[in-house]
Design an enzyme around this catalytic site. Structure first.
Site, PDB file in Angstrom:
ATOM      1  N   ASP A 235      10.164  -6.379  -9.114  1.00 21.17           N
ATOM      2  CA  ASP A 235      10.537  -6.978  -7.825  1.00 21.17           C
ATOM      3  C   ASP A 235      11.941  -6.502  -7.431  1.00 21.17           C
ATOM      4  O   ASP A 235      12.849  -6.426  -8.257  1.00 21.17           O
ATOM      5  CB  ASP A 235      10.503  -8.507  -7.920  1.00 21.17           C
ATOM      6  CG  ASP A 235      10.470  -9.168  -6.559  1.00 21.17           C
ATOM      7  OD1 ASP A 235       9.414  -9.718  -6.185  1.00 21.17           O
ATOM      8  OD2 ASP A 235      11.510  -9.127  -5.855  1.00 21.17           O
TER       9      ASP A 235
ATOM     10  N   ASN B  89       1.456 -16.574  -4.551  1.00 20.96           N
ATOM     11  CA  ASN B  89       1.639 -17.306  -3.308  1.00 20.96           C
ATOM     12  C   ASN B  89       0.556 -16.880  -2.324  1.00 20.96           C
ATOM     13  O   ASN B  89       0.247 -15.688  -2.217  1.00 20.96           O
ATOM     14  CB  ASN B  89       3.024 -17.007  -2.721  1.00 20.96           C
ATOM     15  CG  ASN B  89       4.145 -17.484  -3.632  1.00 20.96           C
ATOM     16  OD1 ASN B  89       4.049 -18.548  -4.246  1.00 20.96           O
ATOM     17  ND2 ASN B  89       5.202 -16.695  -3.750  1.00 20.96           N
TER      18      ASN B  89
ATOM     19  N   CYS C 197       0.849  -1.201   0.000  1.00 31.16           N
ATOM     20  CA  CYS C 197       0.000   0.000   0.000  1.00 31.16           C
ATOM     21  C   CYS C 197       0.883   1.249   0.000  1.00 31.16           C
ATOM     22  O   CYS C 197       0.584   2.232  -0.685  1.00 31.16           O
ATOM     23  CB  CYS C 197      -0.917   0.014   1.223  1.00 31.16           C
ATOM     24  SG  CYS C 197      -2.357  -1.075   1.107  1.00 31.16           S
TER      25      CYS C 197
ATOM     26  N   HIS D  78       3.178 -12.513  -9.211  1.00 27.46           N
ATOM     27  CA  HIS D  78       4.520 -12.421  -9.773  1.00 27.46           C
ATOM     28  C   HIS D  78       4.420 -12.752 -11.256  1.00 27.46           C
ATOM     29  O   HIS D  78       3.859 -13.783 -11.624  1.00 27.46           O
ATOM     30  CB  HIS D  78       5.463 -13.456  -9.154  1.00 27.46           C
ATOM     31  CG  HIS D  78       5.661 -13.339  -7.674  1.00 27.46           C
ATOM     32  ND1 HIS D  78       6.841 -12.878  -7.122  1.00 27.46           N
ATOM     33  CD2 HIS D  78       4.857 -13.642  -6.632  1.00 27.46           C
ATOM     34  CE1 HIS D  78       6.748 -12.911  -5.797  1.00 27.46           C
ATOM     35  NE2 HIS D  78       5.563 -13.375  -5.475  1.00 27.46           N
TER      36      HIS D  78
ATOM     37  N   HIS E  78      -0.488 -10.183  -4.463  1.00 24.95           N
ATOM     38  CA  HIS E  78       0.345  -9.811  -5.608  1.00 24.95           C
ATOM     39  C   HIS E  78       0.559 -11.002  -6.521  1.00 24.95           C
ATOM     40  O   HIS E  78       0.708 -12.129  -6.059  1.00 24.95           O
ATOM     41  CB  HIS E  78       1.708  -9.254  -5.152  1.00 24.95           C
ATOM     42  CG  HIS E  78       2.414 -10.111  -4.152  1.00 24.95           C
ATOM     43  ND1 HIS E  78       2.072 -10.140  -2.819  1.00 24.95           N
ATOM     44  CD2 HIS E  78       3.441 -10.988  -4.282  1.00 24.95           C
ATOM     45  CE1 HIS E  78       2.852 -10.987  -2.173  1.00 24.95           C
ATOM     46  NE2 HIS E  78       3.700 -11.530  -3.048  1.00 24.95           N
TER      47      HIS E  78
HETATM   48  P1  5GP Z   1       5.864 -13.335  -1.784  1.00 26.06           P
HETATM   49  O1  5GP Z   1       6.898 -14.252  -1.201  1.00 26.06           O
HETATM   50  O2  5GP Z   1       5.066 -12.635  -0.717  1.00 26.06           O
HETATM   51  O3  5GP Z   1       4.985 -14.008  -2.811  1.00 26.06           O
HETATM   52  O4  5GP Z   1       6.646 -12.252  -2.605  1.00 26.06           O
HETATM   53  C1  5GP Z   1       7.029 -11.009  -2.093  1.00 26.06           C
HETATM   54  C2  5GP Z   1       7.948 -10.375  -3.104  1.00 26.06           C
HETATM   55  O5  5GP Z   1       8.034  -9.005  -2.819  1.00 26.06           O
HETATM   56  C3  5GP Z   1       9.357 -10.943  -3.110  1.00 26.06           C
HETATM   57  O6  5GP Z   1       9.680 -11.450  -4.411  1.00 26.06           O
HETATM   58  C4  5GP Z   1      10.226  -9.753  -2.722  1.00 26.06           C
HETATM   59  O7  5GP Z   1      11.469  -9.709  -3.399  1.00 26.06           O
HETATM   60  C5  5GP Z   1       9.345  -8.570  -3.090  1.00 26.06           C
HETATM   61  N1  5GP Z   1       9.560  -7.381  -2.288  1.00 26.06           N
HETATM   62  C6  5GP Z   1       9.608  -7.324  -0.927  1.00 26.06           C
HETATM   63  N2  5GP Z   1       9.796  -6.064  -0.512  1.00 26.06           N
HETATM   64  C7  5GP Z   1       9.863  -5.298  -1.637  1.00 26.06           C
HETATM   65  C8  5GP Z   1      10.060  -3.887  -1.846  1.00 26.06           C
HETATM   66  O8  5GP Z   1      10.194  -3.087  -0.928  1.00 26.06           O
HETATM   67  N3  5GP Z   1      10.076  -3.468  -3.140  1.00 26.06           N
HETATM   68  C9  5GP Z   1       9.926  -4.325  -4.185  1.00 26.06           C
HETATM   69  N4  5GP Z   1       9.966  -3.801  -5.419  1.00 26.06           N
HETATM   70  N5  5GP Z   1       9.732  -5.658  -4.013  1.00 26.06           N
HETATM   71  C10 5GP Z   1       9.715  -6.134  -2.756  1.00 26.06           C
HETATM   72 ZN    ZN Z   2      -1.767  -3.275   1.333  1.00 29.97          ZN
END
Ligand code: 5GP
Ligand code: ZN
Length: 116
Positions: free
Chosen positions: A30, A86, A7, A101, A99
Site C-alpha cells: 500500500d 472494504n 488494473c 488489505h 482488494h
Molecule cells: P480502500 O479504502 O479502497 O479499501 O483502500 C484503498 C487503498 O489503496 C488505500 O489504503 C490506499 O492507500 C491505497 N492506494 C491508493 N492508490 C494507490 C496507489 O497508487 N498505489 C498503491 N500502492 N496503493 C494505493
Molecule cells: Zn480494475
C-alpha cells in the site's frame, strides 16, 4: 477497465512495489501504509467489489485469501495478520477494484473497529 487504477498497476502502467504475482492475483505494498506491513491483494481481472462477484469469481476470491499468510510471513508479520475488505459506500471503499488489505507487523494491529 482502461482507467481503473489497480488494473493499471497490474499492467505495470503505474509503478508499485510488487509483493506477489501469479496467473490470477497480484499483490503490492500500500502506498500509504497503516501498519508496518500493509499489502493489497487484488484479482488481476477487474472485479469492482464484493457486491459484484459472481460464481466464476469464487476461485480467485479463494486465492486472494490463500496467499495472505505467506505474504504476511515474508514481509515482517510472522505471528498473524488481519485481512480487511472494504465494500461500497458503507464500507468506505475508495478504489473501485476489489482488494484485500493484509495488515500486520511485529505488534498487534489494534481493535477491530473504532467506535463511531
Ligand atoms: P480502500 O479504502 O479502497 O479499501 O483502500 C484503498 C487503498 O489503496 C488505500 O489504503 C490506499 O492507500 C491505497 N492506494 C491508493 N492508490 C494507490 C496507489 O497508487 N498505489 C498503491 N500502492 N496503493 C494505493
Ligand atoms: Zn480494475
Amino acid at each position: 477497465m482502461d482507467n481503473c487504477l489497480f488494473c493499471r498497476i497490474v499492467r505495470g502502467e503505474i509503478p508499485s512495489r510488487k509483493a506477489y504475482e501469479d496467473d490470477e492475483v497480484f499483490a503490492f505494498h500500500d502506498i500509504n501504509p497503516q501498519r508496518p506491513v500493509h499489502i493489497l491483494v487484488i484479482p488481476k481481472r477487474h472485479i469492482t467489489s464484493l457486491a459484484t462477484v459472481s460464481e466464476v469469481d469464487t476461485p480467485v476470491l479463494g486465492r486472494m485469501l490463500a496467499v495472505a499468510d505467506q505474504l504476511a510471513k515474508e514481509n515482517g508479520s510472522p505471528d498473524g495478520f488481519r485481512v480487511i475488505i472494504n465494500s461500497g459506500r458503507i464500507g468506505q471503499q475508495e478504489v473501485g477494484h476489489l482488494h484485500a488489505h493484509i495488515v500486520g507487523g511485529p505488534d498487534p494491529v489494534g481493535p477491530m473497529l473504532k467506535r463511531v
